[in-house]
Motif scaffolding. Structure first.
Motif, PDB file in Angstrom:
ATOM      1  N   SER A  31       0.839  -1.199   0.000  1.00  0.00           N
ATOM      2  CA  SER A  31       0.000   0.000   0.000  1.00  0.00           C
ATOM      3  C   SER A  31       0.869   1.242   0.000  1.00  0.00           C
ATOM      4  N   TYR A  32       0.368   2.249  -0.665  1.00  0.00           N
ATOM      5  CA  TYR A  32       1.002   3.556  -0.635  1.00  0.00           C
ATOM      6  C   TYR A  32       0.144   4.451   0.250  1.00  0.00           C
ATOM      7  N   ARG A  33       0.716   4.834   1.369  1.00  0.00           N
ATOM      8  CA  ARG A  33      -0.056   5.594   2.363  1.00  0.00           C
ATOM      9  C   ARG A  33      -1.368   4.883   2.653  1.00  0.00           C
ATOM     10  N   SER A  34      -2.493   5.443   2.246  1.00  0.00           N
ATOM     11  CA  SER A  34      -3.759   4.798   2.614  1.00  0.00           C
ATOM     12  C   SER A  34      -4.317   3.936   1.478  1.00  0.00           C
ATOM     13  N   ILE A  35      -3.684   4.002   0.299  1.00  0.00           N
ATOM     14  CA  ILE A  35      -4.224   3.251  -0.833  1.00  0.00           C
ATOM     15  C   ILE A  35      -3.590   1.863  -0.883  1.00  0.00           C
ATOM     16  N   THR A  36      -4.404   0.858  -0.812  1.00  0.00           N
ATOM     17  CA  THR A  36      -3.894  -0.501  -0.919  1.00  0.00           C
ATOM     18  C   THR A  36      -3.934  -0.931  -2.385  1.00  0.00           C
ATOM     19  N   VAL A  37      -2.777  -1.311  -2.893  1.00  0.00           N
ATOM     20  CA  VAL A  37      -2.711  -1.718  -4.294  1.00  0.00           C
ATOM     21  C   VAL A  37      -2.877  -3.225  -4.419  1.00  0.00           C
ATOM     22  N   LEU A  38      -2.178  -3.930  -3.563  1.00  0.00           N
ATOM     23  CA  LEU A  38      -2.304  -5.392  -3.559  1.00  0.00           C
ATOM     24  C   LEU A  38      -2.634  -5.829  -2.139  1.00  0.00           C
ATOM     25  N   ASP A  39      -3.563  -6.767  -2.039  1.00  0.00           N
ATOM     26  CA  ASP A  39      -4.040  -7.133  -0.715  1.00  0.00           C
ATOM     27  C   ASP A  39      -3.894  -8.634  -0.484  1.00  0.00           C
ATOM     28  N   GLN A  40      -3.072  -8.991   0.481  1.00  0.00           N
ATOM     29  CA  GLN A  40      -2.981 -10.372   0.967  1.00  0.00           C
ATOM     30  C   GLN A  40      -2.818 -11.402  -0.147  1.00  0.00           C
ATOM     31  N   ASN A  63      -1.334 -14.591  -1.950  1.00  0.00           N
ATOM     32  CA  ASN A  63      -0.631 -15.853  -1.712  1.00  0.00           C
ATOM     33  C   ASN A  63      -0.378 -16.476  -3.068  1.00  0.00           C
ATOM     34  N   LEU A  64       0.856 -16.791  -3.338  1.00  0.00           N
ATOM     35  CA  LEU A  64       1.178 -17.158  -4.709  1.00  0.00           C
ATOM     36  C   LEU A  64       2.458 -17.973  -4.741  1.00  0.00           C
ATOM     37  N   GLU A  65       2.469 -18.940  -5.616  1.00  0.00           N
ATOM     38  CA  GLU A  65       3.721 -19.649  -5.869  1.00  0.00           C
ATOM     39  C   GLU A  65       3.891 -19.751  -7.367  1.00  0.00           C
ATOM     40  N   ILE A  66       5.016 -19.277  -7.851  1.00  0.00           N
ATOM     41  CA  ILE A  66       5.262 -19.369  -9.283  1.00  0.00           C
ATOM     42  C   ILE A  66       6.334 -20.424  -9.516  1.00  0.00           C
ATOM     43  N   ARG A  67       5.993 -21.360 -10.373  1.00  0.00           N
ATOM     44  CA  ARG A  67       6.878 -22.511 -10.594  1.00  0.00           C
ATOM     45  C   ARG A  67       8.125 -22.088 -11.350  1.00  0.00           C
ATOM     46  N   GLU A  68       9.185 -22.810 -11.086  1.00  0.00           N
ATOM     47  CA  GLU A  68      10.435 -22.495 -11.757  1.00  0.00           C
ATOM     48  C   GLU A  68      10.374 -22.957 -13.213  1.00  0.00           C
ATOM     49  N   ASN A  69      11.071 -22.221 -14.059  1.00  0.00           N
ATOM     50  CA  ASN A  69      11.190 -22.537 -15.477  1.00  0.00           C
ATOM     51  C   ASN A  69       9.845 -22.702 -16.182  1.00  0.00           C
ATOM     52  N   VAL A  70       8.940 -21.806 -15.849  1.00  0.00           N
ATOM     53  CA  VAL A  70       7.627 -21.808 -16.470  1.00  0.00           C
ATOM     54  C   VAL A  70       7.354 -20.397 -16.972  1.00  0.00           C
ATOM     55  N   ILE A  71       6.693 -20.314 -18.121  1.00  0.00           N
ATOM     56  CA  ILE A  71       6.288 -18.988 -18.584  1.00  0.00           C
ATOM     57  C   ILE A  71       4.907 -18.693 -18.033  1.00  0.00           C
ATOM     58  N   THR A  72       4.825 -17.674 -17.222  1.00  0.00           N
ATOM     59  CA  THR A  72       3.547 -17.308 -16.627  1.00  0.00           C
ATOM     60  C   THR A  72       3.086 -15.988 -17.209  1.00  0.00           C
ATOM     61  N   GLY A  73       1.848 -15.966 -17.651  1.00  0.00           N
ATOM     62  CA  GLY A  73       1.270 -14.718 -18.136  1.00  0.00           C
ATOM     63  C   GLY A  73       0.601 -14.011 -16.989  1.00  0.00           C
ATOM     64  N   LEU A  74       0.882 -12.713 -16.849  1.00  0.00           N
ATOM     65  CA  LEU A  74       0.296 -11.928 -15.775  1.00  0.00           C
ATOM     66  C   LEU A  74      -0.703 -10.985 -16.419  1.00  0.00           C
ATOM     67  N   VAL A  75      -1.988 -11.227 -16.172  1.00  0.00           N
ATOM     68  CA  VAL A  75      -2.992 -10.391 -16.824  1.00  0.00           C
ATOM     69  C   VAL A  75      -3.924  -9.787 -15.791  1.00  0.00           C
ATOM     70  N   GLY A  76      -4.562  -8.754 -16.224  1.00  0.00           N
ATOM     71  CA  GLY A  76      -5.483  -8.042 -15.351  1.00  0.00           C
ATOM     72  C   GLY A  76      -5.729  -6.687 -15.966  1.00  0.00           C
ATOM     73  N   ARG A  77      -6.778  -6.041 -15.495  1.00  0.00           N
ATOM     74  CA  ARG A  77      -7.111  -4.753 -16.106  1.00  0.00           C
ATOM     75  C   ARG A  77      -6.142  -3.680 -15.627  1.00  0.00           C
ATOM     76  N   ASN A  78      -6.272  -2.503 -16.228  1.00  0.00           N
ATOM     77  CA  ASN A  78      -5.392  -1.412 -15.845  1.00  0.00           C
ATOM     78  C   ASN A  78      -5.501  -1.130 -14.356  1.00  0.00           C
ATOM     79  N   GLY A  79      -4.353  -0.916 -13.735  1.00  0.00           N
ATOM     80  CA  GLY A  79      -4.339  -0.463 -12.351  1.00  0.00           C
ATOM     81  C   GLY A  79      -4.695  -1.501 -11.307  1.00  0.00           C
ATOM     82  N   VAL A  80      -4.594  -2.783 -11.642  1.00  0.00           N
ATOM     83  CA  VAL A  80      -4.892  -3.780 -10.611  1.00  0.00           C
ATOM     84  C   VAL A  80      -3.638  -4.180  -9.841  1.00  0.00           C
ATOM     85  N   GLY A  81      -2.496  -3.664 -10.270  1.00  0.00           N
ATOM     86  CA  GLY A  81      -1.279  -3.923  -9.496  1.00  0.00           C
ATOM     87  C   GLY A  81      -0.337  -4.924 -10.120  1.00  0.00           C
ATOM     88  N   LYS A  82      -0.456  -5.157 -11.417  1.00  0.00           N
ATOM     89  CA  LYS A  82       0.471  -6.091 -12.078  1.00  0.00           C
ATOM     90  C   LYS A  82       1.912  -5.567 -11.979  1.00  0.00           C
TER      91      LYS A  82
END
Lengths: 238, 302, 249
Positions: B12-21, B23-42
């Motif tokens: 969070s930046y001051r009072s604005i929370t960008v990413l909340d709680q 939990n994630l595990e990204i596997r090794e040697n895998v291509i992961t696509g990170l998608v989401g709409r504008n401003g979701v915190g990618k």
């Protein structure tokens, strides 16, 4: 103080802005990095060359540097030395002459010299004249007491008094323009070299030409009006 | 072994929370696509993984290291985005030399060949490149550094269609030759679909999906038939997307059907098919329902 | 898994080399400033005339490298400040680094710049000397490299020390302002307070901060003072920057 408080930041900012813009522009211009390297190395080489040229030139010029004089020599009081008959350094004596005068000596009004007249109870028609040189010392220092003086006396052009048919004339002295150039490194750099605090104030000390006449009583004097507006300085010694 | 682990990570930046709680595990040697709409915190997530910014809460590990101020992570990580700052004084050639200075796996030969292919002269300055060319150059740096963790944040900004296709192809080829963990974010899901193994969908400050791309596709079904047919048979399913194409109407619905139900739909003359990953993504992030049209329709009705 | 492992030293060194190759303009700027200083400022010198009874007039020209010294110190402040810019940070963080190695590289760069600034400023004194030597009745108050090399090197040391000090001050100011823009207001306030109360308090030169360095007569103690000051300034910068988030518009 208020004035400076406002002025200093403004001056600083005014200076800051062009330098910042310049630096940023320099970064932006598409100069290759080798360009800067070459400039820096070239500049350093030039500066080093400058050091050795300066060193070489300095050696050649050193011979012509006017002699240094310390404070004590400057405080030498010529007049009292003459009165008291003390020894006078030889370099101050410009000319020692004797002139034959018949009965009466006339002196024209003059400027730019100081005349001391001493009467002797002799019967003679010989006037002895001692001319002491005017002095010029350039003062370079901060007035802290350990000033350094350079003696330019040798470079002064002097016209000696002219004696003609019982008349003595002190000619108008030629104009003397002394030019000197003075180099010193910034004081900040000289914190540990002992060359600090020279050169921020500069002035000169000068002494007038002094003419000491010894005139026998038998000779009558025809003097101009003493200490007139025209600035003739004559003093009689007891 | 997972390359990146997040446990209850928030930012969070001051009072604005960008990413909340997260939990994630990204596997090794895998291509992961990170998608989401504008401003979701990618971008925020990637910068946190890169160690550029610090998480506000939780535990973040990249190859077992905390990335913020970690030299190990920095040396084995490459983060490419269109904001990459390269010094104005250096040419592309100089920049390649600098990459060689800093990255052990750097492949100068590959970089040179790619630059040549994409018609990027070595004598140019990074600043004078067009937007697309700059993105291409950055992407080439990303590929040729061969870092164990490579992240691309919107790498294709400004690239033309040909360059985009070539970039994905080059990335895939080099990945196959030198497997590594790759995180790739883009809005053009349909273009990178073929490349991705895993997909990570961020929606509203948290993760709404993370898993293999096929799993995402299986979450939805596409039903195609006349609207009246669909209305009578498929109305009980949760419809996430409706589209009209000629006489046929397409509904994308949640895939919660039993085999018998699917058979029944097929009997009724409804074409049942799998959805593409991008369709699934659009459906999932709510970009598919009505969209901005609804805003204007609502205004007209008033 | 990890394939690359760097030591802090090795990476700081590489970042430093990177900084050198990207910031050549910093030195070129100094050179341009010095040349400007030589041509436009010092060339004029100061001339004065004393006349005595209209018969003797004394003209003197005083030449020194004061203006170059001033310009170099000014340059130092700005360079220190510019090194903390966001662009500089982003450039470094495009490649492998953490905040410590980034700071160390900056510090090495500052030391290099200070040394070069010191050497160049002392050397340009010789150029000024040459200018002076073309005048009449030259009086040289400063010994040269060959006549007293120790003095010459002490000048380089002193100039380098002051340049370093001022650069670090600029660097710290920049770092603090990058950390929070509120520091601009704070510095303004300090300036105000200093000029309203500080000046009236410190009457003798013995009290002033400048005299702490400038009044020092022992070269060893001077070096010690500068080293400690620089370490403190750098320490504060390091502390402030260690939590700084980068590439974060």
């Amino acid at each position: 103080m208020m004035f400076f408080m406002v002025l200093i930041p403004i001056v600083l900012l005014l200076g800051l802005v062009p330098i910042v813009i310049f630096t940023k522009n320099m970064k932006r211009t598409r100069l290759k990095k080798s360009f800067h390297r070459n400039i820096i190395v070239g500049y350093l080489v030039l500066l080093l060359l400058g050091v050795f040229v300066a060193e070489f030139m300095e050696r050649k010029v050193e011979l012509h540097i006017p002699p240094k004089v310390t404070d004590k020599n400057i405080e030498f009081d010529l007049q009292s030395a003459i009165v008291e008959g003390a020894t006078i350094p030889e370099h101050l004596v410009l000319a020692k002459r004797s002139h034959e005068v018949k009965d009466e000596l006339s002196i024209s009004p003059f400027t730019g010299a100081y005349m001391l007249i001493e009467r002797t109870p002799h019967h003679s028609n010989v006037v002895s004249e001692t001319v002491y040189t005017p002095e010029l010392l350039a003062n370079i220092g901060d007035g802290d007491g350990d000033d350094v003086y350079y003696d330019f006396t040798d470079q002064l052009k002097i016209a000696l008094p002219v004696w003609e048919n019982n008349w003595m004339t002190v000619p108008k002295q030629p104009r003397n323009t002394i030019q000197y150039t003075f180099y010193h490194d910034s004081n900040i750099l000289n914190q540990f070299t002992g060359e600090k605090t020279h050169g921020y104030s500069s002035g000169s000390v000068s002494a007038t030409m002094m003419i000491h006449l010894v005139i026998p009583e038998s000779i009558e004097l025809n003097l101009p009006e003493i200490e007139s507006e025209r600035g003739t300085y004559i003093e009689f010694l007891e | 072994m997972s390359a990146i682990t997040l446990k209850n990570v928030s930012k969070s930046y001051r009072s604005i929370t960008v990413l909340d709680q997260l939990n994630l595990e990204i596997r090794e040697n895998v291509i992961t696509g990170l998608v989401g709409r504008n401003g979701v915190g990618k971008t925020t997530l990637m910068k946190m993984i890169a160690g550029f910014i610090k998480e506000s809460e939780g535990e973040l590990r990249v190859f077992g290291e905390h990335p913020f101020n970690s030299l190990k992570v920095s040396a084995n990580m490459m983060f490419i985005d269109d904001m990459m700052g390269f010094p104005d004084a250096l040419t592309l050639d100089d920049l390649l030399t600098e990459c060689d200075r800093f990255y052990e796996n750097w492949n100068q030969d590959l970089a040179m060949r790619l630059l040549e292919y994409f018609k990027l002269p070595l004598s140019l300055n990074h600043r004078v490149l067009s937007k697309g060319k700059r993105s291409t150059f950055n992407a080439i740096i990303g590929i040729a550094t061969r870092c164990p963790l490579t992240m691309f944040d919107e790498p294709i900004t400004g690239m033309d269609a040909g360059a985009r296709r070539d970039f994905y192809r080059a990335l895939l080829k080099d990945y196959i030759a030198y497997p590594r963990t790759i995180l790739l974010s883009s809005h053009h899901m349909e273009e990178m679909e073929d490349l991705l193994e895993d997909i990570l969908v961020i929606d509203g400050k948290s993760i709404s999906f993370h898993g293999p791309i096929t799993e995402l596709q299986e979450k939805f079904l596409s039903l195609q038939a006349r609207e009246s047919v669909l209305k009578s048979y498929a109305i009980r399913y949760a419809v996430v997307h409706r589209a009209n194409a000629g006489p046929m109407t397409e509904w994308i619905v949640d895939n919660q059907h039993t085999k018998a139900e699917v058979e029944e739909l097929k009997q009724a003359g409804i074409r049942v098919s799998a959805v593409s990953a991008s369709q699934a993504y659009l459906a999932m992030t709510g970009q598919a329902t009505g969209g901005v049209d609804d805003v204007f329709n609502a205004m007209e009705r008033q | 898994m990890f394939s690359t492992q760097w030591s802090v030293n090795e990476l700081a060194k590489r970042q430093y080399l990177f900084k050198l190759s990207t910031n050549g303009a910093v030195f070129t700027t100094l050179i341009v400033l010095q040349i400007i200083g030589t041509i436009f400022i010092s060339g004029a010198g100061s001339s004065s005339m004393n006349e005595w009874e209209e018969m003797i007039s004394v003209n003197y020209t005083s030449i020194s490298n004061d203006s170059q010294v001033g310009l170099t110190l000014f340059w130092a402040l700005i360079v220190g400040f510019l090194l903390t810019s966001a662009a500089q940070r982003n450039e470094s963080f495009s490649f492998v680094t953490n905040r410590l190695t980034f700071q160390l590289a900056n510090f090495y760069f500052i030391c290099t710049a200070a040394l070069l600034g010191g050497v160049m400023t002392v050397l340009i004194g010789s150029v000024m000397k040459i200018v002076a030597l073309f005048g009449d009745n030259v009086i040289i108050e400063t010994t040269g490299l060959l006549s007293s090399p120790l003095d010459f090197f002490s000048r380089i040391l002193v100039m380098t020390a002051y340049t370093l000090l001022i650069m670090m001050i600029g660097y710290l100011l920049g770092t603090l302002i990058q950390f929070s823009k509120l520091f601009i207001a704070l510095f303004g306030l300090i300036w105000f307070v200093y000029f309203t109360f500080g000046v009236s308090l410190s009457v003798g030169e013995g009290d002033s901060v400048l005299y702490f360095y400038y009044g020092e007569t022992s070269i060893l103690v001077f070096v010690l003072k500068v080293v400690v000051s620089v370490a403190v300034l750098f320490g504060i910068s390091l502390f402030v920057t260690n939590r700084l988030e980068v590439r974060n518009p």
